[in-house]
Design a protein around this motif. Structure first.
Motif, PDB file in Angstrom:
ATOM      1  N   LYS A   1       0.838  -1.204   0.000  1.00 49.39           N
ATOM      2  CA  LYS A   1       0.000   0.000   0.000  1.00 49.39           C
ATOM      3  C   LYS A   1       0.874   1.255   0.000  1.00 49.39           C
ATOM      4  O   LYS A   1       0.607   2.218  -0.735  1.00 49.39           O
ATOM      5  N   LEU A   2       1.907   1.255   0.849  1.00 45.74           N
ATOM      6  CA  LEU A   2       2.799   2.416   0.908  1.00 45.74           C
ATOM      7  C   LEU A   2       3.532   2.622  -0.404  1.00 45.74           C
ATOM      8  O   LEU A   2       3.745   3.772  -0.838  1.00 45.74           O
ATOM      9  N   ASP A   3       3.909   1.541  -1.055  1.00 47.93           N
ATOM     10  CA  ASP A   3       4.576   1.642  -2.353  1.00 47.93           C
ATOM     11  C   ASP A   3       3.625   2.265  -3.371  1.00 47.93           C
ATOM     12  O   ASP A   3       4.017   3.146  -4.149  1.00 47.93           O
ATOM     13  N   THR A   4       2.367   1.854  -3.349  1.00 46.39           N
ATOM     14  CA  THR A   4       1.358   2.406  -4.258  1.00 46.39           C
ATOM     15  C   THR A   4       1.137   3.891  -3.976  1.00 46.39           C
ATOM     16  O   THR A   4       1.075   4.712  -4.902  1.00 46.39           O
ATOM     17  N   ILE A   5       1.032   4.236  -2.681  1.00 50.62           N
ATOM     18  CA  ILE A   5       0.858   5.637  -2.302  1.00 50.62           C
ATOM     19  C   ILE A   5       2.071   6.460  -2.743  1.00 50.62           C
ATOM     20  O   ILE A   5       1.926   7.581  -3.260  1.00 50.62           O
ATOM     21  N   GLY A   6       3.258   5.894  -2.544  1.00 49.32           N
ATOM     22  CA  GLY A   6       4.476   6.591  -2.968  1.00 49.32           C
ATOM     23  C   GLY A   6       4.472   6.887  -4.452  1.00 49.32           C
ATOM     24  O   GLY A   6       4.830   8.006  -4.889  1.00 49.32           O
ATOM     25  N   HIS A   7       4.062   5.909  -5.259  1.00 54.34           N
ATOM     26  CA  HIS A   7       4.001   6.120  -6.716  1.00 54.34           C
ATOM     27  C   HIS A   7       2.963   7.195  -7.054  1.00 54.34           C
ATOM     28  O   HIS A   7       3.196   8.036  -7.934  1.00 54.34           O
ATOM     29  N   ALA A   8       1.834   7.176  -6.357  1.00 54.47           N
ATOM     30  CA  ALA A   8       0.790   8.174  -6.611  1.00 54.47           C
ATOM     31  C   ALA A   8       1.281   9.570  -6.235  1.00 54.47           C
ATOM     32  O   ALA A   8       1.046  10.546  -6.970  1.00 54.47           O
ATOM     33  N   LEU A   9       1.951   9.696  -5.090  1.00 52.03           N
ATOM     34  CA  LEU A   9       2.495  10.995  -4.684  1.00 52.03           C
ATOM     35  C   LEU A   9       3.546  11.487  -5.668  1.00 52.03           C
ATOM     36  O   LEU A   9       3.598  12.680  -6.013  1.00 52.03           O
ATOM     37  N   GLU A  10       4.356  10.568  -6.095  1.00 44.25           N
ATOM     38  CA  GLU A  10       5.399  10.912  -7.070  1.00 44.25           C
ATOM     39  C   GLU A  10       4.768  11.408  -8.370  1.00 44.25           C
ATOM     40  O   GLU A  10       5.185  12.427  -8.937  1.00 44.25           O
ATOM     41  N   ALA A  11       3.718  10.707  -8.815  1.00 45.82           N
ATOM     42  CA  ALA A  11       3.032  11.098 -10.057  1.00 45.82           C
ATOM     43  C   ALA A  11       2.369  12.463  -9.890  1.00 45.82           C
ATOM     44  O   ALA A  11       2.410  13.302 -10.808  1.00 45.82           O
ATOM     45  N   SER A  12       1.797  12.690  -8.708  1.00 44.58           N
ATOM     46  CA  SER A  12       1.166  13.991  -8.459  1.00 44.58           C
ATOM     47  C   SER A  12       2.205  15.104  -8.471  1.00 44.58           C
ATOM     48  O   SER A  12       1.970  16.192  -9.013  1.00 44.58           O
ATOM     49  N   ALA A  13       3.358  14.848  -7.877  1.00 42.15           N
ATOM     50  CA  ALA A  13       4.415  15.857  -7.846  1.00 42.15           C
ATOM     51  C   ALA A  13       4.886  16.183  -9.247  1.00 42.15           C
ATOM     52  O   ALA A  13       5.109  17.355  -9.591  1.00 42.15           O
ATOM     53  N   VAL A  14       5.043  15.172 -10.078  1.00 43.86           N
ATOM     54  CA  VAL A  14       5.471  15.379 -11.468  1.00 43.86           C
ATOM     55  C   VAL A  14       4.422  16.179 -12.209  1.00 43.86           C
ATOM     56  O   VAL A  14       4.738  17.100 -12.968  1.00 43.86           O
ATOM     57  N   GLU A  15       3.166  15.864 -11.969  1.00 43.78           N
ATOM     58  CA  GLU A  15       2.082  16.576 -12.648  1.00 43.78           C
ATOM     59  C   GLU A  15       2.050  18.042 -12.215  1.00 43.78           C
ATOM     60  O   GLU A  15       1.845  18.941 -13.039  1.00 43.78           O
ATOM     61  N   ILE A  16       2.263  18.294 -10.925  1.00 44.99           N
ATOM     62  CA  ILE A  16       2.257  19.664 -10.420  1.00 44.99           C
ATOM     63  C   ILE A  16       3.437  20.451 -10.986  1.00 44.99           C
ATOM     64  O   ILE A  16       3.299  21.594 -11.428  1.00 44.99           O
ATOM     65  N   LYS A  17       4.586  19.863 -10.988  1.00 43.92           N
ATOM     66  CA  LYS A  17       5.786  20.547 -11.463  1.00 43.92           C
ATOM     67  C   LYS A  17       5.826  20.650 -12.977  1.00 43.92           C
ATOM     68  O   LYS A  17       6.518  21.487 -13.526  1.00 43.92           O
ATOM     69  N   GLY A  18       5.127  19.767 -13.623  1.00 43.93           N
ATOM     70  CA  GLY A  18       5.134  19.779 -15.087  1.00 43.93           C
ATOM     71  C   GLY A  18       6.383  19.097 -15.610  1.00 43.93           C
ATOM     72  O   GLY A  18       6.996  18.259 -14.958  1.00 43.93           O
ATOM     73  N   ASP A  19       6.772  19.489 -16.786  1.00 41.01           N
ATOM     74  CA  ASP A  19       7.910  18.861 -17.435  1.00 41.01           C
ATOM     75  C   ASP A  19       9.241  19.360 -16.899  1.00 41.01           C
ATOM     76  O   ASP A  19      10.292  18.917 -17.335  1.00 41.01           O
ATOM     77  N   THR A  20       9.213  20.299 -15.957  1.00 43.71           N
ATOM     78  CA  THR A  20      10.477  20.854 -15.477  1.00 43.71           C
ATOM     79  C   THR A  20      11.173  19.929 -14.499  1.00 43.71           C
ATOM     80  O   THR A  20      12.339  20.120 -14.173  1.00 43.71           O
ATOM     81  N   LEU A  21      10.492  18.929 -13.981  1.00 45.88           N
ATOM     82  CA  LEU A  21      11.090  18.030 -12.995  1.00 45.88           C
ATOM     83  C   LEU A  21      10.978  16.599 -13.472  1.00 45.88           C
ATOM     84  O   LEU A  21       9.903  16.146 -13.825  1.00 45.88           O
ATOM     85  N   VAL A  22      12.076  15.945 -13.523  1.00 50.14           N
ATOM     86  CA  VAL A  22      12.098  14.543 -13.875  1.00 50.14           C
ATOM     87  C   VAL A  22      12.487  13.767 -12.627  1.00 50.14           C
ATOM     88  O   VAL A  22      13.571  13.939 -12.090  1.00 50.14           O
ATOM     89  N   VAL A  23      11.597  12.972 -12.137  1.00 45.24           N
ATOM     90  CA  VAL A  23      11.860  12.208 -10.919  1.00 45.24           C
ATOM     91  C   VAL A  23      12.523  10.901 -11.295  1.00 45.24           C
ATOM     92  O   VAL A  23      12.000  10.142 -12.109  1.00 45.24           O
ATOM     93  N   GLN A  24      13.664  10.682 -10.727  1.00 47.15           N
ATOM     94  CA  GLN A  24      14.383   9.439 -10.980  1.00 47.15           C
ATOM     95  C   GLN A  24      14.588   8.733  -9.651  1.00 47.15           C
ATOM     96  O   GLN A  24      15.580   8.960  -8.960  1.00 47.15           O
ATOM     97  N   ARG A  25      13.669   7.900  -9.297  1.00 51.51           N
ATOM     98  CA  ARG A  25      13.687   7.218  -8.009  1.00 51.51           C
ATOM     99  C   ARG A  25      14.885   6.275  -7.875  1.00 51.51           C
ATOM    100  O   ARG A  25      15.420   6.089  -6.813  1.00 51.51           O
ATOM    101  N   ALA A  26      15.309   5.738  -8.974  1.00 51.04           N
ATOM    102  CA  ALA A  26      16.393   4.760  -8.924  1.00 51.04           C
ATOM    103  C   ALA A  26      17.699   5.399  -8.466  1.00 51.04           C
ATOM    104  O   ALA A  26      18.560   4.735  -7.900  1.00 51.04           O
ATOM    105  N   GLN A  27      17.864   6.710  -8.675  1.00 53.69           N
ATOM    106  CA  GLN A  27      19.097   7.402  -8.310  1.00 53.69           C
ATOM    107  C   GLN A  27      19.064   7.897  -6.864  1.00 53.69           C
ATOM    108  O   GLN A  27      20.071   8.319  -6.353  1.00 53.69           O
ATOM    109  N   LYS A  28      17.936   7.832  -6.211  1.00 53.29           N
ATOM    110  CA  LYS A  28      17.832   8.329  -4.839  1.00 53.29           C
ATOM    111  C   LYS A  28      18.422   7.352  -3.861  1.00 53.29           C
ATOM    112  O   LYS A  28      18.515   6.216  -4.004  1.00 53.29           O
TER     113      LYS A  28
END
Length: 97
Positions: free
Chosen positions: A70-97
């Motif tokens: 569930k937390l993994d799903t929520i994390g993906h949803a939050l990440e997607a929301s953040a990308v949508e809010i920021k637009g194309d200016t932010l590329v989230v690369q979880r693998a590098q974190k």
């Protein structure tokens, strides 16, 4: 005849002594067997308790696994929301974190 009677009496006494030894050994073995039965009963009881604990631990592990999903799903949803809010200016690369 008297000699034969004495020999038979001595043989009978020897047999009675051997029988008494057998009774003593049998009693000792019965006492040991009873103790071993008691130990086995205790071990069975402990094993039953350990089995119950193992079942409970498996259940808890399943709950943790479900929560992690569930937390993994929520994390993906939050990440997607953040990308949508920021637009194309932010590329989230979880693998590098």
């Amino acid at each position: 005849m008297q000699v034969e009677k004495i020999v038979l009496e001595k043989s009978a006494e020897t047999l009675l002594e051997k029988a008494e030894e057998c009774f003593d050994v049998a009693k000792s073995q019965q006492i040991l067997a009873d103790k071993q039965h008691q130990i086995a009963a205790t071990l069975h009881e402990n094993a039953d308790q350990q089995h119950a604990l193992a079942v409970k631990q498996d259940s808890n592990a399943d709950k943790l696994d479900a929560n992690a999903d569930k937390l993994d799903t929520i994390g993906h949803a939050l990440e997607a929301s953040a990308v949508e809010i920021k637009g194309d200016t932010l590329v989230v690369q979880r693998a590098q974190k």
